[in-house]
Design a protein around this motif. Structure first.
Motif, PDB file in Angstrom:
ATOM      1  N   ILE A  92      -0.884  24.089   1.953  1.00  0.00           N
ATOM      2  CA  ILE A  92      -1.022  24.763   3.243  1.00  0.00           C
ATOM      3  C   ILE A  92      -0.987  26.270   3.068  1.00  0.00           C
ATOM      4  N   ARG A  93      -1.579  26.956   4.024  1.00  0.00           N
ATOM      5  CA  ARG A  93      -1.534  28.419   4.093  1.00  0.00           C
ATOM      6  C   ARG A  93      -0.979  28.777   5.465  1.00  0.00           C
ATOM      7  N   ILE A  94       0.081  29.576   5.495  1.00  0.00           N
ATOM      8  CA  ILE A  94       0.790  29.885   6.737  1.00  0.00           C
ATOM      9  C   ILE A  94       0.600  31.359   7.090  1.00  0.00           C
ATOM     10  N   PRO A  95      -0.007  31.677   8.246  1.00  0.00           N
ATOM     11  CA  PRO A  95      -0.107  33.072   8.672  1.00  0.00           C
ATOM     12  C   PRO A  95       1.290  33.676   8.834  1.00  0.00           C
ATOM     13  N   ALA A  96       1.477  34.905   8.354  1.00  0.00           N
ATOM     14  CA  ALA A  96       2.811  35.507   8.373  1.00  0.00           C
ATOM     15  C   ALA A  96       2.700  37.027   8.339  1.00  0.00           C
ATOM     16  N   ALA A  97       3.821  37.682   8.589  1.00  0.00           N
ATOM     17  CA  ALA A  97       3.912  39.138   8.504  1.00  0.00           C
ATOM     18  C   ALA A  97       5.184  39.504   7.760  1.00  0.00           C
ATOM     19  N   CYS A  98       5.167  40.651   7.091  1.00  0.00           N
ATOM     20  CA  CYS A  98       6.319  41.109   6.311  1.00  0.00           C
ATOM     21  C   CYS A  98       7.442  41.606   7.217  1.00  0.00           C
ATOM     22  N   THR A  99       8.671  41.524   6.730  1.00  0.00           N
ATOM     23  CA  THR A  99       9.835  41.875   7.560  1.00  0.00           C
ATOM     24  C   THR A  99      10.779  42.894   6.935  1.00  0.00           C
ATOM     25  N   ASN A 100      10.371  43.528   5.834  1.00  0.00           N
ATOM     26  CA  ASN A 100      11.239  44.540   5.207  1.00  0.00           C
ATOM     27  C   ASN A 100      10.382  45.712   4.765  1.00  0.00           C
ATOM     28  N   ILE A 101      10.056  46.580   5.704  1.00  0.00           N
ATOM     29  CA  ILE A 101       9.151  47.686   5.408  1.00  0.00           C
ATOM     30  C   ILE A 101       9.695  48.544   4.274  1.00  0.00           C
ATOM     31  N   GLY A 102       8.778  48.954   3.390  1.00  0.00           N
ATOM     32  CA  GLY A 102       9.172  49.783   2.251  1.00  0.00           C
ATOM     33  C   GLY A 102       9.379  49.002   0.970  1.00  0.00           C
ATOM     34  N   LEU A 103       9.553  47.679   1.067  1.00  0.00           N
ATOM     35  CA  LEU A 103       9.707  46.864  -0.133  1.00  0.00           C
ATOM     36  C   LEU A 103       8.348  46.290  -0.550  1.00  0.00           C
ATOM     37  N   ARG A 104       8.315  45.690  -1.719  1.00  0.00           N
ATOM     38  CA  ARG A 104       7.064  45.155  -2.258  1.00  0.00           C
ATOM     39  C   ARG A 104       6.610  43.917  -1.481  1.00  0.00           C
ATOM     40  N   THR A 105       5.298  43.786  -1.315  1.00  0.00           N
ATOM     41  CA  THR A 105       4.718  42.625  -0.641  1.00  0.00           C
ATOM     42  C   THR A 105       4.791  41.398  -1.559  1.00  0.00           C
ATOM     43  N   PRO A 106       5.185  40.228  -1.046  1.00  0.00           N
ATOM     44  CA  PRO A 106       5.262  39.025  -1.885  1.00  0.00           C
ATOM     45  C   PRO A 106       3.904  38.639  -2.475  1.00  0.00           C
ATOM     46  N   THR A 107       3.931  38.192  -3.709  1.00  0.00           N
ATOM     47  CA  THR A 107       2.734  37.729  -4.420  1.00  0.00           C
ATOM     48  C   THR A 107       2.953  36.275  -4.851  1.00  0.00           C
ATOM     49  N   PRO A 108       1.943  35.626  -5.430  1.00  0.00           N
ATOM     50  CA  PRO A 108       2.140  34.257  -5.918  1.00  0.00           C
ATOM     51  C   PRO A 108       3.245  34.111  -6.958  1.00  0.00           C
ATOM     52  N   ALA A 109       3.685  35.220  -7.542  1.00  0.00           N
ATOM     53  CA  ALA A 109       4.792  35.164  -8.506  1.00  0.00           C
ATOM     54  C   ALA A 109       6.144  35.050  -7.809  1.00  0.00           C
ATOM     55  N   ASP A 110       6.168  35.238  -6.476  1.00  0.00           N
ATOM     56  CA  ASP A 110       7.427  35.248  -5.738  1.00  0.00           C
ATOM     57  C   ASP A 110       7.649  33.920  -4.998  1.00  0.00           C
ATOM     58  N   MET A 111       8.728  33.226  -5.361  1.00  0.00           N
ATOM     59  CA  MET A 111       9.130  32.016  -4.654  1.00  0.00           C
ATOM     60  C   MET A 111       9.776  32.420  -3.330  1.00  0.00           C
ATOM     61  N   MET A 112       9.388  31.752  -2.239  1.00  0.00           N
ATOM     62  CA  MET A 112       9.887  32.089  -0.906  1.00  0.00           C
ATOM     63  C   MET A 112      10.593  30.870  -0.308  1.00  0.00           C
ATOM     64  N   ILE A 113      11.812  31.088   0.192  1.00  0.00           N
ATOM     65  CA  ILE A 113      12.626  30.000   0.726  1.00  0.00           C
ATOM     66  C   ILE A 113      12.657  30.086   2.254  1.00  0.00           C
ATOM     67  N   PRO A 114      12.273  29.004   2.966  1.00  0.00           N
ATOM     68  CA  PRO A 114      12.268  29.043   4.436  1.00  0.00           C
ATOM     69  C   PRO A 114      13.662  28.934   5.028  1.00  0.00           C
ATOM     70  N   THR A 115      13.915  29.723   6.073  1.00  0.00           N
ATOM     71  CA  THR A 115      15.187  29.683   6.804  1.00  0.00           C
ATOM     72  C   THR A 115      14.888  29.815   8.292  1.00  0.00           C
ATOM     73  N   ALA A 116      15.906  29.624   9.115  1.00  0.00           N
ATOM     74  CA  ALA A 116      15.739  29.729  10.563  1.00  0.00           C
ATOM     75  C   ALA A 116      15.446  31.162  10.975  1.00  0.00           C
ATOM     76  N   CYS A 117      14.796  31.323  12.118  1.00  0.00           N
ATOM     77  CA  CYS A 117      14.503  32.651  12.653  1.00  0.00           C
ATOM     78  C   CYS A 117      15.796  33.441  12.787  1.00  0.00           C
ATOM     79  N   PRO A 118      15.830  34.710  12.341  1.00  0.00           N
ATOM     80  CA  PRO A 118      17.082  35.456  12.296  1.00  0.00           C
ATOM     81  C   PRO A 118      17.662  35.878  13.638  1.00  0.00           C
ATOM     82  N   ASN A 119      16.829  36.037  14.668  1.00  0.00           N
ATOM     83  CA  ASN A 119      17.374  36.450  15.959  1.00  0.00           C
ATOM     84  C   ASN A 119      16.435  36.074  17.097  1.00  0.00           C
ATOM     85  N   ARG A 120      16.968  36.112  18.314  1.00  0.00           N
ATOM     86  CA  ARG A 120      16.193  35.685  19.481  1.00  0.00           C
ATOM     87  C   ARG A 120      15.046  36.630  19.796  1.00  0.00           C
TER      88      ARG A 120
END
Length: 209
Positions: free
Chosen positions: A102-130
């Motif tokens: 699957i491919r999931i549309p998304a946006a980055c959440t930590n401006i100034g840090l490096r953008t995730p690439t295929p080398a980066d494992m990403m772990i799903p968690t609940a939405c951080p705030n309302r």
């Protein structure tokens, strides 16, 4: 006595069959719920600034359909890499297969840090705030240009100043193309409208000062 026993057995069988039918017809199960209960396994990696790439597999008794809720957060396992939030209500059909890519549309959440690439494992968690949950639901419904959605997400996640987004705005609006200034202004006003629709006041965020 035997007649009563036989009748009771028929009732039990009907209840079990009925329960199976209800299970088969139930709606999609949220990805995080299915992962926590062990009904599915999944692996996700970065795929640039606009999406995540993943592989999801179900157990023999796992759900036929999964959903990825807008606002689901994905965190990198390496320091210095941005997290990502989803803003599309994605349905994953596992009814005819055990494993799906699957491919999931998304946006980055930590401006100034490096953008995730295929080398980066990403772990799903609940939405951080309302606030982010409300915003991502609006984005899922409105389907704005990705740069406008990214600006709104950064505003809620990091509240950057205008100077911190200038480089991104220039790149998103193609600085060498015609009407670059008006395109940048349009992205800003679209991001503001997304925040308003989510019940948030753009004037409280530094990028809109």
């Amino acid at each position: 006595m035997r007649a009563r026993t036989k009748t009771a057995l028929i009732v039990v069988v009907l209840v079990v069959l009925g329960s199976g039918g209800v299970w088969a017809e139930q709606g999609p199960v949220d990805l995080l719920v299915a992962l926590e209960s062990g009904q599915v396994w999944a692996q996700f990696r970065g795929a640039g600034p606009t999406a995540l790439q993943g592989t999801v597999g179900r157990s023999p008794y796992g759900p036929a359909n999964l959903s990825v809720t807008p606002g689901t957060q994905f965190q990198s396992q390496r320091p210095g890499v941005q997290g990502m939030t989803t803003f599309g209500s994605l349905n994953i059909d596992l009814s005819q297969r055990r494993i799906a890519s699957i491919r999931i549309p998304a946006a980055c959440t930590n401006i100034g840090l490096r953008t995730p690439t295929p080398a980066d494992m990403m772990i799903p968690t609940a939405c951080p705030n309302r606030r982010m949950a409300r915003l991502t639901r609006v984005i899922a419904r409105r389907k704005p240009p990705h740069p406008a959605a990214q600006l709104a997400v950064w505003a809620v996640a990091n509240n950057p100043g205008r100077w911190q987004i200038e480089g991104y705005l220039r790149e998103a609006a193609n600085p060498n193309g015609p009407g670059a200034v008006s395109k940048r202004d349009k992205l800003i006003t679209t991001a503001e409208s997304l925040l308003r629709e989510a019940g948030l006041r753009p004037s409280t965020f530094r990028m809109f000062e």
